[in-house]
Design an enzyme around this catalytic site. Structure first.
Site, mmCIF file in Angstrom:
data_model
loop_
_atom_site.group_PDB
_atom_site.id
_atom_site.type_symbol
_atom_site.label_atom_id
_atom_site.label_comp_id
_atom_site.label_asym_id
_atom_site.label_seq_id
_atom_site.Cartn_x
_atom_site.Cartn_y
_atom_site.Cartn_z
ATOM 1 N N ASP A 39 -0.931 2.662 -28.758
ATOM 2 C CA ASP A 39 -0.013 3.740 -29.141
ATOM 3 C C ASP A 39 0.831 3.246 -30.310
ATOM 4 O O ASP A 39 0.832 2.058 -30.642
ATOM 5 C CB ASP A 39 0.887 4.125 -27.959
ATOM 6 C CG ASP A 39 1.793 5.317 -28.262
ATOM 7 O OD1 ASP A 39 1.329 6.238 -28.963
ATOM 8 O OD2 ASP A 39 2.950 5.323 -27.827
ATOM 9 N N SER A 40 1.564 4.173 -30.912
ATOM 10 C CA SER A 40 2.454 3.796 -32.008
ATOM 11 C C SER A 40 3.677 3.040 -31.508
ATOM 12 O O SER A 40 4.350 2.352 -32.279
ATOM 13 C CB SER A 40 2.912 5.045 -32.765
ATOM 14 O OG SER A 40 3.646 5.903 -31.904
ATOM 15 N N TYR A 71 4.483 7.638 -35.956
ATOM 16 C CA TYR A 71 3.259 8.179 -36.544
ATOM 17 C C TYR A 71 3.408 9.637 -36.970
ATOM 18 O O TYR A 71 2.746 10.093 -37.892
ATOM 19 C CB TYR A 71 2.120 8.095 -35.520
ATOM 20 C CG TYR A 71 1.359 6.796 -35.508
ATOM 21 C CD1 TYR A 71 1.798 5.672 -36.201
ATOM 22 C CD2 TYR A 71 0.175 6.694 -34.769
ATOM 23 C CE1 TYR A 71 1.085 4.486 -36.166
ATOM 24 C CE2 TYR A 71 -0.544 5.514 -34.732
ATOM 25 C CZ TYR A 71 -0.090 4.412 -35.429
ATOM 26 O OH TYR A 71 -0.816 3.242 -35.384
ATOM 27 N N GLY A 72 4.233 10.387 -36.260
ATOM 28 C CA GLY A 72 4.260 11.841 -36.404
ATOM 29 C C GLY A 72 4.631 12.357 -37.773
ATOM 30 O O GLY A 72 4.337 13.508 -38.103
ATOM 31 N N CYS A 103 -2.125 8.094 -27.566
ATOM 32 C CA CYS A 103 -1.237 8.663 -28.573
ATOM 33 C C CYS A 103 -1.862 9.959 -29.055
ATOM 34 O O CYS A 103 -2.990 9.954 -29.578
ATOM 35 C CB CYS A 103 -1.068 7.683 -29.744
ATOM 36 S SG CYS A 103 -0.192 8.329 -31.173
ATOM 37 N N ASN A 104 -1.175 11.071 -28.852
ATOM 38 C CA ASN A 104 -1.724 12.367 -29.255
ATOM 39 C C ASN A 104 -1.912 12.464 -30.758
ATOM 40 O O ASN A 104 -2.928 12.986 -31.236
ATOM 41 C CB ASN A 104 -0.811 13.494 -28.777
ATOM 42 C CG ASN A 104 -0.905 13.747 -27.295
ATOM 43 O OD1 ASN A 104 -1.629 14.627 -26.848
ATOM 44 N ND2 ASN A 104 -0.186 12.973 -26.516
ATOM 45 N N THR A 105 -0.944 11.964 -31.519
ATOM 46 C CA THR A 105 -1.048 12.040 -32.976
ATOM 47 C C THR A 105 -2.275 11.293 -33.460
ATOM 48 O O THR A 105 -3.030 11.778 -34.310
ATOM 49 C CB THR A 105 0.226 11.462 -33.632
ATOM 50 O OG1 THR A 105 1.358 12.220 -33.204
ATOM 51 C CG2 THR A 105 0.132 11.522 -35.147
ATOM 52 N N CYS A 220 2.841 14.521 -26.893
ATOM 53 C CA CYS A 220 3.214 13.181 -27.357
ATOM 54 C C CYS A 220 3.470 12.335 -26.123
ATOM 55 O O CYS A 220 4.273 12.720 -25.262
ATOM 56 C CB CYS A 220 4.454 13.229 -28.250
ATOM 57 S SG CYS A 220 5.052 11.591 -28.758
ATOM 58 N N THR A 221 2.802 11.194 -26.018
ATOM 59 C CA THR A 221 2.948 10.376 -24.815
ATOM 60 C C THR A 221 4.362 9.829 -24.654
ATOM 61 O O THR A 221 4.806 9.558 -23.534
ATOM 62 C CB THR A 221 1.940 9.221 -24.819
ATOM 63 O OG1 THR A 221 2.018 8.501 -26.059
ATOM 64 C CG2 THR A 221 0.515 9.743 -24.647
ATOM 65 N N HIS A 222 5.089 9.675 -25.750
ATOM 66 C CA HIS A 222 6.478 9.228 -25.644
ATOM 67 C C HIS A 222 7.309 10.164 -24.772
ATOM 68 O O HIS A 222 8.237 9.732 -24.081
ATOM 69 C CB HIS A 222 7.128 9.170 -27.035
ATOM 70 C CG HIS A 222 6.863 7.904 -27.790
ATOM 71 N ND1 HIS A 222 5.656 7.645 -28.397
ATOM 72 C CD2 HIS A 222 7.647 6.830 -28.032
ATOM 73 C CE1 HIS A 222 5.716 6.464 -28.993
ATOM 74 N NE2 HIS A 222 6.910 5.951 -28.792
#
Length: 304
Positions: A39-40, A71-72, A103-105, A220-222
């Site tokens: 992930d970012s 990343y977004g 990470c979705n992005t 977004c996983t965050h």
């Protein structure tokens, strides 16, 4: 760095790097399968936690591209090459049996190119749970809370066409929420004002009427780590859908298909948290948070 990247990344073939891919399962290795979660930042720790709670006997390593976070808001072409560079080094140096892009992005942008470069390595993505939301929604009005990049992607358009053509999807891409989630791991509280502003951007129309959203897909996983606050400040009776546990279950199913059951009983290695960019200080709140997650080894992961 971007200009020289093509010289660093070569197509992946099992004949060139046999030990680094799923053929380890064909050799019936006795070592525990290794999964890399990427992930970012800290968002993918939700996937890590879900796997740990399933008591899996796999080695779980984590790579956070903190040196390129967030990343977004990055340009797609630059971001795509960055992701490919990080994963290429991870495959070469860590020899995983599976990679989870938590990470979705990154998933909505780079999954096709990653699978092309590593055709024999299982690579799972984490994408907005539009299908799940459409199955649950009674109002046929869905919310998507994501980064700006994910909200504008054609990948999301395709998810809606395939799984929710009869639904209205209200998208909000936030430039702030991922940073608020990172605060939690650094011993800080997320900003109430920012949370409320972002929630209002999703639930309120331009005329300040409440939209009839009854399911929100986290893109977004965050944001998984912000769920207590998101639920507190949003309208009641809204279902918030986090895809990370489902991604973890899918990973386990795939691993068990490729490895003998007896190979899964061997002791796994201690998980390592790899990061890019600025050094994480040993005495920092982030180090303490990572230790609480089970990471006894925290190491820098340099990217050319």
């Amino acid at each position: 760095m971007v200009a020289s990247l093509n010289l660093l990344v070569q197509p992946f073939h099992k004949d060139n790097i046999l030990k680094q891919v799923a053929p380890s399962s064909l050799l019936r290795t006795t070592k525990a399968p290794k999964i890399i979660i990427f992930d970012s930042g800290i968002g993918g720790l939700g996937t890590f936690k879900a796997l740990e709670e399933m008591k899996v006997s796999y080695t779980l390593d984590y790579i956070a591209d903190t040196g390129f976070f967030p990343y977004g808001e990055k340009l797609d072409n630059i971001l795509k090459q960055r992701i490919l560079s990080v994963i290429s080094k991870a495959v070469t140096s860590l020899s995983p049996d599976m990679v989870i892009i938590a990470c979705n992005t990154a998933s909505t942008l780079a999954l096709p190119i990653l699978r092309k470069h590593f055709p024999e390595l299982p690579i799972l993505g984490c994408v907005p749970p539009i299908k799940w939301a459409a199955e649950l929604s009674q109002t046929r009005s869905l919310g998507l809370l994501s980064t700006s990049a994910t909200a504008r992607r054609s990948y999301v358009d395709n998810l809606q066409k395939r799984f929710a053509p009869e639904c209205t999807i209200y998208r909000h891409g936030s430039a702030w929420l991922a940073k608020e989630a990172e605060k939690i791991f650094n011993g800080l509280q997320p900003s109430k004002d920012i949370l409320i502003n972002e929630i209002n951007a999703l639930f309120l129309s331009s005329s300040h009427k409440v939209r009839p959203i009854d399911c929100v897909a986290l893109g977004c996983t965050h944001y998984s780590f912000l769920l207590p606050w998101l639920k507190k400040y949003s309208p009641k009776n809204v279902q918030w859908l986090d895809p990370q546990p489902a991604v973890a279950r899918h990973a386990v199913n795939l691993i068990e298909e490729h490895f003998h059951k007896e190979s899964l009983i061997f002791k796994k290695e201690t998980p390592t948290f790899f990061y890019t960019g600025e050094k994480i200080r040993e005495e920092s709140p982030l180090t303490k948070s990572l230790e609480n997650f089970g990471f006894k080894k925290i190491e820098s992961f340099s990217i050319p």
